[in-house]
Design an enzyme around this catalytic site. Structure first.
Site, PDB file in Angstrom:
ATOM      1  N   LYS A 176       0.840  -1.209   0.000  1.00  0.00           N
ATOM      2  CA  LYS A 176       0.000   0.000   0.000  1.00  0.00           C
ATOM      3  C   LYS A 176       0.876   1.260   0.000  1.00  0.00           C
ATOM      4  CE  LYS A 176      -3.738   2.360   0.419  1.00  0.00           C
ATOM      5  NZ  LYS A 176      -4.612   2.518  -0.730  1.00  0.00           N
TER       6      LYS A 176
ATOM      7  N   ASN B 120       1.017   4.224  -2.837  1.00  0.00           N
ATOM      8  CA  ASN B 120       0.699   5.629  -2.569  1.00  0.00           C
ATOM      9  C   ASN B 120       1.909   6.533  -2.737  1.00  0.00           C
ATOM     10  OD1 ASN B 120      -1.978   5.278  -2.288  1.00  0.00           O
ATOM     11  ND2 ASN B 120      -2.066   5.480  -0.065  1.00  0.00           N
TER      12      ASN B 120
ATOM     13  N   GLY C 100      23.550   5.328 -13.820  1.00  0.00           N
ATOM     14  CA  GLY C 100      24.721   6.099 -14.254  1.00  0.00           C
ATOM     15  C   GLY C 100      24.707   6.200 -15.752  1.00  0.00           C
TER      16      GLY C 100
ATOM     17  N   CYS D 284      24.079   9.533 -20.043  1.00  0.00           N
ATOM     18  CA  CYS D 284      22.886  10.357 -20.294  1.00  0.00           C
ATOM     19  C   CYS D 284      22.113  10.781 -19.042  1.00  0.00           C
ATOM     20  CB  CYS D 284      21.940   9.615 -21.226  1.00  0.00           C
ATOM     21  SG  CYS D 284      22.659   9.375 -22.842  1.00  0.00           S
TER      22      CYS D 284
END
Ligand SMILES: NC(=O)c1ccc[n+]([C@@H]2O[C@H](COP(=O)([O-])OP(=O)(O)OC[C@H]3O[C@@H](n4cnc5c(N)ncnc54)[C@H](O)[C@@H]3O)[C@@H](O)[C@H]2O)c1
Length: 438
Positions: A210, A214, A265, A268
């Protein structure tokens, strides 16, 4: 089934009404007499699509009634769904006072029952709350043993306020944290016939699912809004941008990048996150979420370093060096960073990466490694077995077949798994195996 539902708030009311509408006999219990009176008169104590008609219908048909009498409700039913509130305490911690109180009350009511009763917690609660806090209260108050004298399960609820009645009948999934198999069977029977995958998992896993959901929902909204704020500052329509983003179900709206593993890593992601956060700063747009992605990644790398340090030996074998499988790109590889830190602290390191051969490295890649690990040639070996022979501690940063083969002979060496090895499930039981996030 005969079901008592404790707490007639949003979750309890919807669960009680929908279960009654599904053919069960339901009694709702609340400490608030006003809510009990409303339900008794066939009215909904909460505002929700379809809940008014549904409660009126099931109360009229005799499938749902309400009471403040805990003992009578437990005595008259086989299963209790606990849906009481778990609000934030002033310090931000989760308040379990209502859960504790209701467990005490149900526990006492169990003393007068001969048949096995199952207590199912639907409230959102942190991992460990059920087994460490609520089960002991139930056992103390009842004088009975959980798992044999009475059943216990955690069944988190994934309905959205506003559409919760619809969501009840079309759940995205059903999660059953079972204290024992019999308890899980009772909960599974409750939802038999509903669509969606059913997961039967350990109690604490169910509690955690849960929070994962959330936290992710909040993260997604924060992400979208920060992208929106940057777009606005740059004079762009963020909805055009997100239309393109959302259409990518291969990398964006997909399971990609959502399995815990090592830090990211490469050439880009770090560069582009830095660039975007810098652009936001220049435009006076605060993007705390995006600005903390790289620090979060850095903390993850530090966790890996600390696991190696805690292993207590200086002879380290590092399996994998490039930033991801199937490439020899070493630029901003978190494994290079880890190697650098270990060498800096005086660890005796040997490295194996099937894709990295010093003689083949060139261009920016070669420049990068020469500036970070100038003595890589002395550390890099040609076989995974050589690294294993050197190491007391194996740090596993890739799943190359040669590495998996070598690890079969690891014996009682410490294995620090950064990538979730294919046999991690079995290895987790062995002392000496340490998973980075599992
Ligand atoms: N609201 C949602 O959409 C939602 C969704 C998923 C999960 N949850 C979780 O479900 C739980 C309940 O949420 P909610 O929004 O329904 O709470 P709520 O505050 O609307 O309702 C809780 C009810 O419990 C009653 N209660 C308290 N102590 C009691 C006791 N000892 N016996 C009987 N009744 C008692 C209160 O009087 C109240 O009516 C929370 O843990 C919440 O985090 C809520």
């Amino acid at each position: 089934m005969k079901i008592s539902v404790f707490g007639l708030g949003y979750v309890g009311c919807v669960s009680a009404a929908c279960l009654a509408a599904s053919g069960h006999e339901v009694v709702g219990v609340d400490v608030n007499p006003l809510k009990v009176d409303l339900v008794t008169r066939g009215q909904a104590p909460v505002v929700e699509e379809r809940i008014g008609e549904l409660i009126s219908e099931v109360v009229r048909g005799g499938a749902l009634r309400a009471t403040t009498d805990v003992s009578a409700a437990v005595a008259a039913t086989e299963i209790s769904l606990v849906c009481v509130g778990t609000p934030s305490a002033p310090n931000g911690s989760l308040s379990t006072v209502y859960l504790e109180r209701v467990s005490e009350q149900i526990g006492r009511a169990l003393t007068t029952k001969a048949e096995r009763h199952t207590v199912v917690f639907r409230s959102t609660m942190l991992p460990g709350t059920c087994a460490d806090l609520l089960v002991p209260i139930l056992e103390r108050a009842s004088g009975l043993g959980a798992g044999h004298d009475f059943g216990v399960a955690v069944n988190p609820e994934f309905l959205r306020e506003g559409t919760s009645v619809r969501d009840f009948f079309e759940p995205p999934k059903t999660v059953i944290g079972e204290f024992d198999t019999e308890s899980g069977d009772v909960v599974a029977a409750l939802y038999a016939g509903l669509p969606g995958q059913v997961f039967r998992v350990p109690v604490a896993v169910a509690e955690m699912t849960k929070y994962a959901d959330n936290a992710f929902h909040g993260l997604k909204i924060g992400f979208a809004n920060e992208i929106g704020a940057i777009c606005r500052a740059l004079g762009l329509d963020s909805h055009r941008v997100m239309d393109v983003f959302l259409a990518d179900s291969k990398l964006n709206i997909s399971a990609a990048y959502l399995r815990p593993g090592f830090a990211f890593g490469g050439s880009c992601l770090p560069k582009d996150l830095r660039g975007l956060v810098y652009a936001a700063r220049r435009a006076d747009v605060s993007v705390p979420l995006l600005a903390h992605v790289l620090p979060s990644n850095e903390d993850h790398l530090r966790r890996a370093f600390e696991l190696v340090a805690a292993a207590g030996s200086r002879k380290i074998g590092l399996f994998g060096l490039s930033f991801k499988p199937g490439t020899d790109d070493l630029r901003e590889s978190p494994l290079v960073e880890l190697a650098e830190r270990l060498l800096g602290k005086g660890y005796d390191l040997r490295i194996y990466d099937a894709n990295v051969s010093l003689s083949r490295l060139m261009g920016a890649n070669r420049d990068y490694i020469e500036s970070r690990l100038p003595h890589l040639g002395d550390l890099l070996t040609h076989s995974a077995a050589d690294v294993l022979a050197h190491a007391d501690v194996c740090v596993v940063g890739c799943k190359d077949p040669a590495v998996l083969g070598a690890l079969d002979d690891a014996g009682d060496r410490t294995i620090i798994d950064l990538v979730r090895l294919p046999d991690a499930d079995a290895r987790r039981a062995h002392p000496g195996y340490v998973g980075l996030g599992w």
